[in-house]
Scaffold this active site. Structure first.
Site, mmCIF file in Angstrom:
data_model
loop_
_atom_site.group_PDB
_atom_site.id
_atom_site.type_symbol
_atom_site.label_atom_id
_atom_site.label_comp_id
_atom_site.label_asym_id
_atom_site.label_seq_id
_atom_site.Cartn_x
_atom_site.Cartn_y
_atom_site.Cartn_z
ATOM 1 C CB SER A 32 -0.897 0.012 1.241
ATOM 2 O OG SER A 32 -1.471 1.304 1.377
ATOM 3 C CG LEU A 33 1.877 3.212 -3.431
ATOM 4 C CD1 LEU A 33 1.617 3.834 -4.795
ATOM 5 C CD2 LEU A 33 3.379 3.118 -3.179
ATOM 6 C CE LYS A 83 -11.080 0.386 -1.039
ATOM 7 N NZ LYS A 83 -11.005 1.296 -2.172
ATOM 8 C CG ASP A 120 -12.189 5.015 -3.421
ATOM 9 O OD1 ASP A 120 -11.066 5.533 -3.259
ATOM 10 O OD2 ASP A 120 -12.452 3.845 -3.088
ATOM 11 N N GLY A 148 -17.357 -3.437 -10.759
ATOM 12 C CA GLY A 148 -16.285 -3.635 -9.770
ATOM 13 C C GLY A 148 -16.375 -2.588 -8.669
ATOM 14 C CG ASN A 170 -19.166 -5.036 -15.096
ATOM 15 O OD1 ASN A 170 -18.071 -4.459 -14.942
ATOM 16 N ND2 ASN A 170 -19.509 -6.092 -14.387
ATOM 17 N NE ARG A 171 -15.235 -10.294 -16.991
ATOM 18 C CZ ARG A 171 -14.130 -10.706 -16.400
ATOM 19 N NH1 ARG A 171 -13.102 -11.089 -17.120
ATOM 20 N NH2 ARG A 171 -14.031 -10.728 -15.094
ATOM 21 C CE1 TYR A 251 -3.061 3.808 -7.983
ATOM 22 C CE2 TYR A 251 -0.673 3.584 -8.008
ATOM 23 C CZ TYR A 251 -1.897 3.357 -7.407
ATOM 24 O OH TYR A 251 -1.946 2.660 -6.223
ATOM 25 N N GLY A 272 -4.785 7.270 -13.072
ATOM 26 C CA GLY A 272 -5.467 7.284 -11.781
ATOM 27 C C GLY A 272 -4.693 7.862 -10.614
HETATM 28 P P1 ATR Z 1 -13.255 -5.513 -7.494
HETATM 29 O O1 ATR Z 1 -12.541 -6.193 -6.378
HETATM 30 O O2 ATR Z 1 -13.115 -4.041 -7.476
HETATM 31 O O3 ATR Z 1 -14.663 -5.954 -7.724
HETATM 32 P P2 ATR Z 1 -12.120 -6.883 -9.824
HETATM 33 O O4 ATR Z 1 -12.671 -8.226 -9.537
HETATM 34 O O5 ATR Z 1 -10.676 -6.759 -10.082
HETATM 35 O O6 ATR Z 1 -12.385 -5.821 -8.726
HETATM 36 O O7 ATR Z 1 -12.932 -6.325 -11.064
HETATM 37 C C1 ATR Z 1 -12.995 -4.983 -11.359
HETATM 38 C C2 ATR Z 1 -13.714 -4.809 -12.663
HETATM 39 O O8 ATR Z 1 -12.862 -5.266 -13.712
HETATM 40 C C3 ATR Z 1 -15.018 -5.582 -12.806
HETATM 41 O O9 ATR Z 1 -15.918 -4.738 -13.440
HETATM 42 C C4 ATR Z 1 -14.635 -6.755 -13.698
HETATM 43 O O10 ATR Z 1 -15.684 -7.242 -14.510
HETATM 44 P P3 ATR Z 1 -16.696 -8.397 -13.995
HETATM 45 O O11 ATR Z 1 -17.649 -7.700 -13.071
HETATM 46 O O12 ATR Z 1 -17.338 -8.904 -15.206
HETATM 47 O O13 ATR Z 1 -15.840 -9.403 -13.292
HETATM 48 C C5 ATR Z 1 -13.618 -6.085 -14.572
HETATM 49 N N1 ATR Z 1 -12.739 -7.025 -15.254
HETATM 50 C C6 ATR Z 1 -11.762 -7.774 -14.705
HETATM 51 N N2 ATR Z 1 -11.139 -8.481 -15.671
HETATM 52 C C7 ATR Z 1 -11.731 -8.153 -16.840
HETATM 53 C C8 ATR Z 1 -11.532 -8.538 -18.203
HETATM 54 N N3 ATR Z 1 -10.569 -9.403 -18.550
HETATM 55 N N4 ATR Z 1 -12.329 -7.989 -19.143
HETATM 56 C C9 ATR Z 1 -13.285 -7.106 -18.802
HETATM 57 N N5 ATR Z 1 -13.523 -6.697 -17.547
HETATM 58 C C10 ATR Z 1 -12.765 -7.217 -16.577
#
Ligand code: ATR
Length: 307
Positions: A32-33, A83, A120, A148, A170-171, A251, A272
Site C-alpha cells: 500500500s502506498l 471495504k 473514492d 467492480g 461491465n463484462r 496509475y 489514476g
Molecule cells: P473488485 O474487487 O473491485 O470488484 P475486480 O474483480 O478486479 O475488482 O474487477 C474490477 C472490474 O474489472 C469488474 O468490473 C470486472 O468485470 P466483472 O464484473 O465482469 O468481473 C472487470 N474485469 C476484470 N477483468 C476483466 C476482463 N478481462 N475484461 C473485462 N472486464 C474485466
C-alpha cells in the site's frame, strides 16, 4: 517495519519518536502506498503522528477497529479486500458509502464509535476537475467496469453529481441491474429526460457499446484490464475520438495501452494517480479537519512509484 499484524498492535509505539495515529488496513497491505501519501503531509503540518500499515485477515475488521482505537489510532484507511466488511463493521455509515457498498475511510469519535465514509467517489470528482478543468456533473459519462468496486464508487458519484448521462458498462451485465435501480433513485428527477433514461447499462460485448462510447464525453476505465503491461485496451481504442476525455483509474503502469492509444486518437487522457491522491487527501481532511498539502502528497507517491 513494512507492516504490523493485528497481534502486534500493542507494540505500535515501541522505538518510535512519533505516535502511531493513522493506519491503512488490508490483506495484503505490504505494498500500500498510503504511508508514502500521508506521512509527508502529516510531517509538513507539524502533526506528532505516524501513518502505518496493518495486515488484517478477513473476519477481523471490527476487532482491528477496536484494537487500533485503543492503541491511539485516530483514523483508518481501508483497502482491498476489506471495504465491504468495513462498511458492515461501522457504527454509522455515510449514505453515499452505503450505496457504493464500500467504506475506505474510518473516523472515530471520542467514545470510539466509528463512522465509515467513501472518499473514492468525491476524490474522483476532484481528480476530474484537476485533470480536465471541468465539473464531473456537466459530463456525459461511460464507466467501463462499473460492476467492480472502483466502478461502483465512481458511478455512484456520477449520479450524486447529477451527470446528464451515465452509461454503466461491465463484462458481467447481471451485476448492473440492481445498481441501475439504486442510482436511478439518486439522480434528480426534475430533468426533462427521466432518471431511468439517464442511466443505461450495457455489456462490454454488446456491439452498441461503440455508439454508447461515441455519445459520451468522459470515458472512465475502472476494470483491472491494463494493470499488466501486456494487457489490451478494455475496449477497441480506435473508438476514442478527439472530443473525448479518457480517465484510466490505473496509475501503475503509468500509461496503459488505453491511455497511449487514446492520446494517439487525439483525446485528452489521464491516469489514476490524481484519484489516489485526492481520495487520500479527503481522508486526511476528515481526520484533521483542515486543508492538507496536496503537492507534498503527490510527490510522496511519485517518489514511491519511482523506487
Ligand atoms: P473488485 O474487487 O473491485 O470488484 P475486480 O474483480 O478486479 O475488482 O474487477 C474490477 C472490474 O474489472 C469488474 O468490473 C470486472 O468485470 P466483472 O464484473 O465482469 O468481473 C472487470 N474485469 C476484470 N477483468 C476483466 C476482463 N478481462 N475484461 C473485462 N472486464 C474485466
Amino acid at each position: 517495519m513494512k507492516y504490523y499484524t493485528i497481534d502486534q498492535i500493542s507494540t505500535l509505539n515501541h522505538d518510535h519518536k512519533k505516535l502511531a495515529r493513522f493506519a491503512v488496513i488490508g490483506n495484503p497491505v505490504e505494498h500500500s502506498l498510503s504511508p508514502q501519501l500521508h506521512q509527508p503531509a502529516l510531517d509538513d503540518l507539524g502533526e506528532d503522528a505516524r501513518y502505518l500499515r496493518v495486515e488484517v485477515k478477513a473476519g477481523q475488521v471490527r476487532e482491528a477497529f477496536q484494537k487500533l482505537y485503543s492503541a491511539g489510532i485516530h483514523g483508518i484507511n481501508v483497502t482491498v479486500p476489506h471495504k465491504l466488511e468495513a462498511l458492515e463493521a461501522c457504527d454509522i455509515v455515510d449514505p453515499a458509502a452505503q450505496i457504493m457498498g464500500a467504506v475506505n475511510t474510518i473516523v472515530f469519535d471520542q467514545n470510539g464509535n466509528c463512522t465509515g465514509l467513501n472518499t473514492d467517489g468525491p476524490g474522483f470528482a476532484r481528480a476530474i476537475r484537476e485533470e480536465f478543468s471541468v465539473d464531473l456533473g456537466d459530463l456525459k459519462v461511460v464507466v467501463i467496469g462499473a460492476g467492480g468496486g472502483a466502478g461502483r464508487a465512481i458511478a455512484t458519484q456520477c449520479a450524486i453529481e447529477n451527470c446528464p448521462q451515465i452509461i454503466l458498462a461491465n463484462r458481467t451485465l447481471e451485476k448492473l441491474h440492481p445498481m441501475k435501480e439504486q442510482l436511478s433513485n439518486l439522480v434528480a428527477r426534475e430533468e426533462l429526460k427521466g432518471p431511468r433514461d439517464r442511466i443505461e447499462i450495457i455489456s462490454l460485448s454488446d456491439p452498441s457499446l461503440e455508439q454508447a462510447i461515441e455519445s459520451s464525453e468522459l470515458i472512465v476505465n475502472t476494470t483491472s484490464v491494463g494493470l499488466k503491461t501486456i494487457d489490451p485496451s478494455p475496449f477497441p481504442s480506435h473508438w476514442v475520438e478527439p472530443h473525448h476525455l479518457v480517465y484510466d483509474t490505473i496509475y501503475n503502469p503509468e500509461r496503459t495501452r488505453l491511455l497511449r492509444e487514446s492520446q494517439d486518437q487525439g483525446a485528452r487522457a489521464a491516469n489514476g494517480l490524481s484519484l489516489l491522491i485526492h481520495q487520500g487527501a479527503l481522508s486526511l481532511e476528515y481526520w484533521l479537519n483542515r486543508d492538507v498539502p496536496l503537492e507534498l502528497m503527490r510527490e510522496g507517491v511519485k517518489n514511491a512509484l519511482r523506487e
